[in-house]
Design a protein around this motif. Structure first.
Motif, PDB file in Angstrom:
ATOM      1  N   GLN A  36       0.830  -1.210   0.000  1.00  0.00           N
ATOM      2  CA  GLN A  36       0.000   0.000   0.000  1.00  0.00           C
ATOM      3  C   GLN A  36       0.861   1.256   0.000  1.00  0.00           C
ATOM      4  OE1 GLN A  36      -3.396   0.280  -0.349  1.00  0.00           O
ATOM      5  NE2 GLN A  36      -3.139  -1.889  -0.828  1.00  0.00           N
ATOM      6  N   TRP A  37       1.929   1.213   0.794  1.00  0.00           N
ATOM      7  CA  TRP A  37       2.820   2.376   0.856  1.00  0.00           C
ATOM      8  C   TRP A  37       3.440   2.639  -0.512  1.00  0.00           C
ATOM      9  CZ3 TRP A  37       8.156   2.903   0.180  1.00  0.00           C
ATOM     10  CH2 TRP A  37       8.658   4.146   0.531  1.00  0.00           C
ATOM     11  N   LEU A  38       3.874   1.580  -1.181  1.00  0.00           N
ATOM     12  CA  LEU A  38       4.458   1.750  -2.514  1.00  0.00           C
ATOM     13  C   LEU A  38       3.444   2.344  -3.486  1.00  0.00           C
ATOM     14  CD1 LEU A  38       6.530  -1.553  -2.782  1.00  0.00           C
ATOM     15  CD2 LEU A  38       7.420   0.779  -2.517  1.00  0.00           C
ATOM     16  N   LEU A  39       2.198   1.906  -3.371  1.00  0.00           N
ATOM     17  CA  LEU A  39       1.150   2.438  -4.229  1.00  0.00           C
ATOM     18  C   LEU A  39       0.931   3.931  -3.956  1.00  0.00           C
ATOM     19  CD1 LEU A  39      -1.151   1.913  -6.294  1.00  0.00           C
ATOM     20  CD2 LEU A  39      -2.605   1.370  -4.335  1.00  0.00           C
ATOM     21  N   PHE A  40       0.812   4.287  -2.670  1.00  0.00           N
ATOM     22  CA  PHE A  40       0.568   5.681  -2.324  1.00  0.00           C
ATOM     23  C   PHE A  40       1.802   6.552  -2.509  1.00  0.00           C
ATOM     24  CE2 PHE A  40      -3.320   4.203  -0.270  1.00  0.00           C
ATOM     25  CZ  PHE A  40      -4.192   5.200  -0.650  1.00  0.00           C
ATOM     26  N   GLY A  42       3.843   6.083  -4.908  1.00  0.00           N
ATOM     27  CA  GLY A  42       4.053   6.150  -6.354  1.00  0.00           C
ATOM     28  C   GLY A  42       2.867   6.798  -7.044  1.00  0.00           C
ATOM     29  N   GLU A  43       1.997   5.950  -7.554  1.00  0.00           N
ATOM     30  CA  GLU A  43       0.873   6.390  -8.378  1.00  0.00           C
ATOM     31  C   GLU A  43      -0.075   7.350  -7.661  1.00  0.00           C
ATOM     32  OE1 GLU A  43      -1.173   2.994  -9.995  1.00  0.00           O
ATOM     33  OE2 GLU A  43       0.713   1.929 -10.298  1.00  0.00           O
ATOM     34  N   LEU A  44      -0.277   7.160  -6.386  1.00  0.00           N
ATOM     35  CA  LEU A  44      -1.285   7.954  -5.673  1.00  0.00           C
ATOM     36  C   LEU A  44      -0.669   9.007  -4.758  1.00  0.00           C
ATOM     37  CD1 LEU A  44      -3.678   4.996  -4.786  1.00  0.00           C
ATOM     38  CD2 LEU A  44      -3.812   6.544  -6.738  1.00  0.00           C
ATOM     39  N   LYS A  45       0.552   9.394  -5.039  1.00  0.00           N
ATOM     40  CA  LYS A  45       1.264  10.357  -4.192  1.00  0.00           C
ATOM     41  C   LYS A  45       0.474  11.657  -4.005  1.00  0.00           C
ATOM     42  CE  LYS A  45       5.874  11.830  -3.192  1.00  0.00           C
ATOM     43  NZ  LYS A  45       7.218  11.403  -3.382  1.00  0.00           N
ATOM     44  N   LYS A  46      -0.286  12.029  -5.005  1.00  0.00           N
ATOM     45  CA  LYS A  46      -1.049  13.272  -4.948  1.00  0.00           C
ATOM     46  C   LYS A  46      -2.071  13.286  -3.811  1.00  0.00           C
ATOM     47  CE  LYS A  46      -4.232  11.523  -8.394  1.00  0.00           C
ATOM     48  NZ  LYS A  46      -4.608  11.544  -9.786  1.00  0.00           N
ATOM     49  N   PHE A  47      -2.425  12.124  -3.280  1.00  0.00           N
ATOM     50  CA  PHE A  47      -3.393  12.064  -2.183  1.00  0.00           C
ATOM     51  C   PHE A  47      -2.755  12.268  -0.816  1.00  0.00           C
ATOM     52  CE2 PHE A  47      -5.554   9.398  -5.445  1.00  0.00           C
ATOM     53  CZ  PHE A  47      -6.597  10.277  -5.694  1.00  0.00           C
ATOM     54  N   GLY A  48      -1.435  12.274  -0.756  1.00  0.00           N
ATOM     55  CA  GLY A  48      -0.737  12.562   0.485  1.00  0.00           C
ATOM     56  C   GLY A  48      -0.933  11.532   1.589  1.00  0.00           C
ATOM     57  N   ALA A  50       0.983   8.601   1.800  1.00  0.00           N
ATOM     58  CA  ALA A  50       2.174   7.758   1.969  1.00  0.00           C
ATOM     59  C   ALA A  50       2.715   7.841   3.390  1.00  0.00           C
ATOM     60  CB  ALA A  50       3.250   8.136   0.968  1.00  0.00           C
ATOM     61  N   ASP A  51       2.752   9.042   3.974  1.00  0.00           N
ATOM     62  CA  ASP A  51       3.294   9.181   5.329  1.00  0.00           C
ATOM     63  C   ASP A  51       2.460   8.437   6.363  1.00  0.00           C
ATOM     64  OD1 ASP A  51       5.392  10.689   4.384  1.00  0.00           O
ATOM     65  OD2 ASP A  51       4.470  12.619   4.880  1.00  0.00           O
ATOM     66  N   ALA A  52       1.148   8.511   6.235  1.00  0.00           N
ATOM     67  CA  ALA A  52       0.265   7.819   7.187  1.00  0.00           C
ATOM     68  C   ALA A  52       0.444   6.309   7.089  1.00  0.00           C
ATOM     69  CB  ALA A  52      -1.190   8.207   6.930  1.00  0.00           C
ATOM     70  N   MET A  57       3.024   1.132   8.837  1.00  0.00           N
ATOM     71  CA  MET A  57       3.973   0.084   8.476  1.00  0.00           C
ATOM     72  C   MET A  57       5.082  -0.014   9.531  1.00  0.00           C
ATOM     73  SD  MET A  57       5.775  -0.321   4.759  1.00  0.00           S
ATOM     74  CE  MET A  57       6.716   1.169   4.937  1.00  0.00           C
ATOM     75  N   THR A  58       5.555   1.131   9.991  1.00  0.00           N
ATOM     76  CA  THR A  58       6.608   1.161  11.008  1.00  0.00           C
ATOM     77  C   THR A  58       6.105   0.542  12.309  1.00  0.00           C
ATOM     78  OG1 THR A  58       7.613   3.108  10.025  1.00  0.00           O
ATOM     79  CG2 THR A  58       8.138   2.662  12.336  1.00  0.00           C
TER      80      THR A  58
END
Length: 92
Positions: A36-40, A42-48, A50-52, A57-58
């Motif tokens: 999911q992180w890779l998806l967000f 990458g392709e869905l970075k505009k939704f912001g 990835a950090d969440a 994940m951490t």
């Protein structure tokens, strides 16, 4: 109805089995969150998001590591609780 009481070794082994199962699922969840992180990221970075997802994940990874440590501690305890091998009697 059984009133059998488990030995300390049996109780430790039961806990070990449960923790090993939790570890298995925790590992799978880390892998799913990574996807999911890779998806967000990458392709869905505009939704912001990835950090969440990275934070989740951490935390999931930290849980997995803590499970590993506890499993190791219980495996060591189980080894200490093993009954001593009975010595064979000569001439019997």
């Amino acid at each position: 109805m059984s009133t059998e009481t488990k030995t300390p070794l049996e109780q430790v082994n039961d806990s070990l089995n449960q923790l090993r199962e939790m570890r298995h699922y925790a590992k799978n969840y880390v892998e799913q969150l990574t996807a999911q992180w890779l998806l967000f990221d990458g392709e869905l970075k505009k939704f912001g998001q990835a950090d969440a997802i990275e934070a989740l994940m951490t935390r999931q990874s930290e849980l997995h590591d803590a499970l590993e440590q506890q499993i190791s501690a219980l495996e060591e305890l189980a080894g200490q609780l093993q009954p001593a091998p009975q010595e064979t009697q000569e001439g019997a």
